[in-house]
Design a protein around this motif. Structure first.
Motif, PDB file in Angstrom:
ATOM      1  N   PRO A   1      42.692  55.520  36.500  1.00 41.37           N
ATOM      2  CA  PRO A   1      41.601  54.780  35.990  1.00 41.37           C
ATOM      3  C   PRO A   1      41.728  54.425  34.588  1.00 41.37           C
ATOM      4  O   PRO A   1      41.230  53.520  33.926  1.00 41.37           O
ATOM      5  CB  PRO A   1      40.466  56.031  36.110  1.00 41.37           C
ATOM      6  N   LYS A   2      42.722  55.155  33.616  1.00 49.59           N
ATOM      7  CA  LYS A   2      42.712  54.779  32.364  1.00 49.59           C
ATOM      8  C   LYS A   2      44.356  54.545  31.899  1.00 49.59           C
ATOM      9  O   LYS A   2      44.212  54.076  30.677  1.00 49.59           O
ATOM     10  CB  LYS A   2      42.617  56.187  31.503  1.00 49.59           C
ATOM     11  N   SER A   3      45.047  54.379  32.852  1.00 47.65           N
ATOM     12  CA  SER A   3      46.448  53.992  32.276  1.00 47.65           C
ATOM     13  C   SER A   3      46.902  52.590  32.036  1.00 47.65           C
ATOM     14  O   SER A   3      47.575  52.535  31.214  1.00 47.65           O
ATOM     15  CB  SER A   3      47.431  54.392  33.572  1.00 47.65           C
ATOM     16  N   GLY A   4      45.940  51.506  32.661  1.00 49.19           N
ATOM     17  CA  GLY A   4      46.524  50.259  32.413  1.00 49.19           C
ATOM     18  C   GLY A   4      47.169  49.920  33.404  1.00 49.19           C
ATOM     19  O   GLY A   4      48.060  48.717  33.478  1.00 49.19           O
ATOM     20  N   TYR A   5      47.695  50.592  34.464  1.00 48.51           N
ATOM     21  CA  TYR A   5      48.447  50.385  35.436  1.00 48.51           C
ATOM     22  C   TYR A   5      47.937  50.434  37.053  1.00 48.51           C
ATOM     23  O   TYR A   5      46.737  51.055  36.901  1.00 48.51           O
ATOM     24  CB  TYR A   5      49.622  51.368  35.675  1.00 48.51           C
ATOM     25  N   GLU A   6      48.373  49.656  38.067  1.00 51.11           N
ATOM     26  CA  GLU A   6      47.765  49.748  39.202  1.00 51.11           C
ATOM     27  C   GLU A   6      48.923  49.923  40.242  1.00 51.11           C
ATOM     28  O   GLU A   6      50.244  49.649  39.909  1.00 51.11           O
ATOM     29  CB  GLU A   6      47.035  48.555  39.557  1.00 51.11           C
ATOM     30  N   GLN A   7      48.589  50.533  41.342  1.00 49.01           N
ATOM     31  CA  GLN A   7      49.787  50.864  42.555  1.00 49.01           C
ATOM     32  C   GLN A   7      49.909  49.364  43.035  1.00 49.01           C
ATOM     33  O   GLN A   7      49.144  48.560  43.379  1.00 49.01           O
ATOM     34  CB  GLN A   7      49.095  51.643  43.182  1.00 49.01           C
ATOM     35  N   VAL A   8      51.290  49.417  43.493  1.00 46.28           N
ATOM     36  CA  VAL A   8      51.689  48.260  44.297  1.00 46.28           C
ATOM     37  C   VAL A   8      52.335  48.676  45.390  1.00 46.28           C
ATOM     38  O   VAL A   8      52.531  49.927  45.819  1.00 46.28           O
ATOM     39  CB  VAL A   8      52.728  47.578  43.448  1.00 46.28           C
ATOM     40  N   GLU A   9      52.629  47.711  46.470  1.00 49.39           N
ATOM     41  CA  GLU A   9      53.290  48.286  47.810  1.00 49.39           C
ATOM     42  C   GLU A   9      54.596  48.661  47.498  1.00 49.39           C
ATOM     43  O   GLU A   9      55.421  48.168  46.770  1.00 49.39           O
ATOM     44  CB  GLU A   9      53.099  46.793  48.506  1.00 49.39           C
TER      45      GLU A   9
END
Length: 155
Positions: free
Chosen positions: A122-130
């Motif tokens: 929620p705070k990282s600025g990253y999102e998970q990818v496939e």
């Protein structure tokens, strides 16, 4: 939360897998049972023998092919170039990805998984990818450290 971001080229893993429920409570029961089964049926010993390692050396785990109801949990290790693996093992090809890597010296990865998704994402600025996720274990039983690897991209 301690983490690092690394880019890695493509690599291959090999091992044995079982289907695990996406339900966390069920998964936290099924995964240790599956790992125990892999010890008891000789899969871990054979993998370590093929790799030229001690028979009780701890192996990694891959979590992949999530369907919404289940996922594959593979007890695995890096596949050395040129190693022919018996048919009882599955090969997992991992593409080049950027990884968020979370070390856990006490090897309490169940709690770390929860913290990664509730605190870090929620705070990282990253999102998970496939891509597959990994539990990387280093050491011998009783003296093991771990890491969680999750493929990510910047938001």
């Amino acid at each position: 939360m301690n983490y690092r971001i690394e880019q890695r080229g493509a690599f291959e893993m090999f091992g044995v897998y079982g289907l695990v429920s996406q339900d966390l409570q069920t998964a936290f029961t099924d995964v240790p049972q599956f790992r125990k089964q892999c010890d008891e049926d000789g899969s871990v010993d054979l993998m370590n023998e093929l790799l030229g390692r001690f028979g009780n050396t701890v192996l990694h785990a891959a979590l992949y092919d999530h369907t919404g109801e289940s996922f594959k949990y593979m007890v695995c290790y890096h596949l050395p170039k040129g190693l022919e693996i018996p048919k009882r093992f599955t090969k997992l090809s991992v593409p080049a990805l950027t990884w968020a890597i979370f070390p856990e010296p006490q090897c309490d990865l169940q709690k770390l998984w929860e913290r990664v998704y509730t605190e870090w994402f929620p705070k990282s600025g990253y999102e998970q990818v496939e891509g597959p996720q990994f539990e990387m274990y280093y050491g011998m039983p009783g003296h093991t450290q771990g890491e969680i690897w999750i493929p990510v991209k910047k938001k």
